[in-house]
Scaffold this active site. Structure first.
Site, PDB file in Angstrom:
ATOM      1  N   SER A 170      32.523   7.917  67.253  1.00 32.16           N
ATOM      2  CA  SER A 170      33.862   7.804  66.689  1.00 32.16           C
ATOM      3  C   SER A 170      33.959   6.477  65.949  1.00 32.16           C
ATOM      4  O   SER A 170      33.209   5.535  66.241  1.00 32.16           O
ATOM      5  CB  SER A 170      34.912   7.856  67.804  1.00 32.16           C
ATOM      6  N   TYR A 183      37.869   5.513  75.894  1.00 26.77           N
ATOM      7  CA  TYR A 183      37.291   6.342  74.835  1.00 26.77           C
ATOM      8  C   TYR A 183      36.428   5.494  73.903  1.00 26.77           C
ATOM      9  O   TYR A 183      35.277   5.846  73.604  1.00 26.77           O
ATOM     10  CB  TYR A 183      38.394   7.045  74.049  1.00 26.77           C
TER      11      TYR A 183
END
Length: 266
Positions: A170, A183
């Protein structure tokens, strides 16, 4: 790792080539590819796309009904018969993953690639306030289970002519961002895992490890992260599939240790 080439390898394709790859029909013919999180979102579309280009797809996820729906879609479009592999990565043990390796060996006989797509967002909050149980859950699914599954399936992948392992990163993994907590940290760890596997297998010509950063895509996870965002401004999973196909195809044999941002301006 970054958008630059890993020093140990000179890819035959650059990142623009991967992003703009134009697959030919049956470019994945003869390959067996396992997709985690295959029941929805990017995983579902990747599984359907791999099947469309000739692969036998192994559908792994925690919700059998969703996997069965993807199974039916693949069969209805004339793809090779897929397999449904229900597994909750949060709860799964290493022994269960080793059993999965044995099952694939017995029932399918080969494994040419893994797309590690399954992941948890967790919560967006300062680390100071982050719930420790949620932190552990996100790290288990996004990092620990990904590592365990990769290690358990490596014997099969090593037998493949050209094994490809694709992790999902990401933008907040490559460039950590405040409030993204577990995350972001899990995606940093994922990039590191791919890098270490690449270094440790640099003399193994038939294995390659890379990361994909899909960027902002029209998925449920994105909607939870950005509830005020207009989803119609985002690309659909189908619109970013070129890179996913490329990294599983033999066109990317010499691409190793890369983090490929499919939407680099995201």
């Amino acid at each position: 790792m970054s958008d630059s080439t890993n020093q140990n390898f000179k890819p035959s394709l650059n990142h623009d080539d991967i992003r703009n790859f134009e697959p030919v029909d049956n470019c994945l013919d003869g390959k067996t590819i396992l997709v985690t999180g295959a029941g929805a979102g990017i995983g579902r579309v990747a599984a359907l796309t791999y099947a469309r280009y000739g692969a036998t797809v192994l559908l792994l996820g925690r919700t059998s009904s969703k996997l069965e729906a993807v199974y039916d879609e693949i069969e209805s479009m004339g793809g090779k018969q897929p397999a449904v592999l229900p597994m909750d990565l949060e709860a799964a043990t290493y022994n269960e993953m080793q059993q999965l390796e044995g099952l694939i060996t017995k029932e399918v006989g080969q494994l040419d690639g893994i797309l590690h797509n399954a992941g948890l967002l967790g919560v967006l909050t300062p680390l100071e306030m982050y719930d420790v149980d949620m932190f552990a859950k996100v790290m288990k699914v996004n990092v620990t289970a990904t590592f365990m599954l990769t290690q358990a399936l490596l014997p099969l992948l090593k037998d493949a002519a050209n094994g490809s392992i694709v992790f999902t990163s990401s933008t907040v993994g490559t460039h950590p961002r405040a409030f993204w907590g577990a995350y972001a940290l899990s995606k940093q760890a994922t990039e590191g895992m791919s890098d270490i596997f690449t270094q440790e297998t640099q003399n193994t010509s038939n294995l390659r490890f890379n990361c994909i950063n899909p960027g902002g895509t029209r998925t449920n996870m994105r909607a939870h992260a950005f509830p005020g965002e207009d989803p119609m401004t985002l690309k659909t999973p189908a619109e970013i599939m070129a890179g996913y196909v490329c990294l599983m195809s033999d066109a990317s044999i010499n691409v190793r240790g890369q983090v490929v941002a499919l939407q680099p301006k995201d």
